[in-house]
Design an enzyme around this catalytic site. Structure first.
Site, PDB file in Angstrom:
ATOM      1  N   LYS A  67      10.416  -6.547 -32.707  1.00 30.78           N
ATOM      2  CA  LYS A  67      10.696  -5.237 -33.281  1.00 30.78           C
ATOM      3  C   LYS A  67       9.488  -4.582 -33.940  1.00 30.78           C
ATOM      4  O   LYS A  67       9.378  -3.351 -33.934  1.00 30.78           O
ATOM      5  CB  LYS A  67      11.874  -5.335 -34.259  1.00 30.78           C
ATOM      6  CG  LYS A  67      13.192  -5.621 -33.535  1.00 30.78           C
ATOM      7  CD  LYS A  67      14.391  -5.463 -34.427  1.00 30.78           C
ATOM      8  CE  LYS A  67      15.681  -5.663 -33.643  1.00 30.78           C
ATOM      9  NZ  LYS A  67      16.883  -5.416 -34.468  1.00 30.78           N
ATOM     10  N   ASN A  88      13.528  -0.897 -31.812  1.00 30.07           N
ATOM     11  CA  ASN A  88      14.370  -1.769 -30.994  1.00 30.07           C
ATOM     12  C   ASN A  88      14.584  -1.188 -29.603  1.00 30.07           C
ATOM     13  O   ASN A  88      15.382  -1.699 -28.832  1.00 30.07           O
ATOM     14  CB  ASN A  88      15.728  -2.015 -31.665  1.00 30.07           C
ATOM     15  CG  ASN A  88      16.632  -0.796 -31.611  1.00 30.07           C
ATOM     16  OD1 ASN A  88      16.164   0.352 -31.591  1.00 30.07           O
ATOM     17  ND2 ASN A  88      17.934  -1.027 -31.587  1.00 30.07           N
ATOM     18  N   ASP A 103      18.799   0.969 -34.603  1.00 31.22           N
ATOM     19  CA  ASP A 103      19.513   0.087 -35.542  1.00 31.22           C
ATOM     20  C   ASP A 103      20.058   0.875 -36.727  1.00 31.22           C
ATOM     21  O   ASP A 103      21.180   0.634 -37.189  1.00 31.22           O
ATOM     22  CB  ASP A 103      18.582  -1.023 -36.047  1.00 31.22           C
ATOM     23  CG  ASP A 103      18.378  -2.127 -35.030  1.00 31.22           C
ATOM     24  OD1 ASP A 103      19.263  -2.328 -34.174  1.00 31.22           O
ATOM     25  OD2 ASP A 103      17.329  -2.791 -35.076  1.00 31.22           O
ATOM     26  N   ALA A 214      26.113  -7.644 -41.392  1.00 34.01           N
ATOM     27  CA  ALA A 214      25.464  -7.545 -40.089  1.00 34.01           C
ATOM     28  C   ALA A 214      25.827  -8.705 -39.169  1.00 34.01           C
ATOM     29  O   ALA A 214      25.673  -8.606 -37.951  1.00 34.01           O
ATOM     30  CB  ALA A 214      23.955  -7.474 -40.262  1.00 34.01           C
TER      31      ALA A 214
END
Length: 275
Positions: A67, A88, A103, A214
């Site tokens: 990333k 991403n 994201d 998450a």
């Protein structure tokens, strides 16, 4: 539209659910012949892979550990990816590969879909790439908010603080182990690895709080179960995964994402994930 291809890159990448989501989108959109695969790729390999990419490749989804490397190899980057300090998504353009970050959109849209307000006091747990994206989801808007980042080692939050500075988002940093910080938050966004928050599930959470965790498998996490038992709204990381992938589909295909078809595919692949 002629057949095209895309893929998710990362190492390891075999666990990724991106193929499930993107292939479901292609079917729903009637994109016959479009392919989406998973390719093992580490940081030193990324630039070479991009150089060797076939002409039919429209883009790549990028997961760990790529990333931050995404921004180093791209010819250009979106304002969001630049501010966050990570990407991403890589998109082919006439001028070269373009980096983006979806994201933060995944976090924003997952909270909005669950009608969880982003206001008051927000605690972000962790200081990695997902935490940086969470700051972007919290930036802007008109609702007043106080953002506090809770980390094990406050001295290691330098990259996160740099992200906050680029976003012009005031944040404070406090120890993760301080229970008062958890309980004072109206919204907790947990970006910690699976199991890392389990020991805090015994805190006396209340129904005036809300949680986005998450982690999405196994679900519910002990932390999510504790918030739910207190009557608090809980948002699964599966919802975040769904909405970030939906935005990637839009960027790569130019069509509106078929979110419900993607949601159904995700639920079939990970039963009980609460997407």
């Amino acid at each position: 539209m002629p057949p095209r291809s895309a893929a998710v890159l990362g190492k390891p990448v075999g666990h990724s659910l991106s193929p499930v989501l993107h292939r479901a989108a292609y079917r729903a959109l009637g994109l016959t012949g479009w392919r989406y695969t998973a390719i093992e790729c580490d940081e030193p390999e990324l630039a070479g892979l991009l150089d060797r990419s076939a002409e039919d490749v429209v883009g790549y989804s990028c997961t760990m550990p790529l990333k931050r490397q995404v921004l180093r190899v791209a010819a250009s980057a979106s304002p969001a990816a630049t501010a966050i300090g990570a990407g991403n998504t890589l998109l082919r353009t006439p001028a070269g590969w373009h980096a983006d970050n979806t994201d933060w959109i995944g976090i924003r849209d997952a909270l909005a879909a669950a009608s969880v307000p982003v206001s008051g006091r927000v605690a972000v747990l962790g200081a990695g790439g997902t935490a940086q994206a969470a700051l972007a989801a919290l930036a802007g808007g008109t609702a007043p908010r106080q953002v506090q980042v809770l980390v094990r080692e406050p001295s290691r939050a330098a990259e996160l603080l740099a992200t906050a500075g680029r976003l012009a988002l005031p944040v404070t940093v406090a120890p993760l182990a301080d229970p008062e910080q958890w309980l004072a938050a109206d919204l907790v966004i947990a970006t910690l690895p699976p199991g890392a928050a389990d020991s805090y599930a015994g805190l006396p959470f209340s129904n005036r709080q809300a949680l986005l965790d998450a982690v999405y498998t196994p679900w519910p996490t002990p932390l999510a179960a504790a918030f739910a038992a207190a009557g608090a709204p809980v948002v699964s990381g599966a919802a975040m995964l769904l909405y970030q992938a939906a935005r990637q589909v839009e960027l790569m295909t130019g069509s509106a994402a078929p979110v419900e078809a993607m949601r159904a595919a995700l639920r079939a692949a990970v039963p009980g994930c609460a997407a």
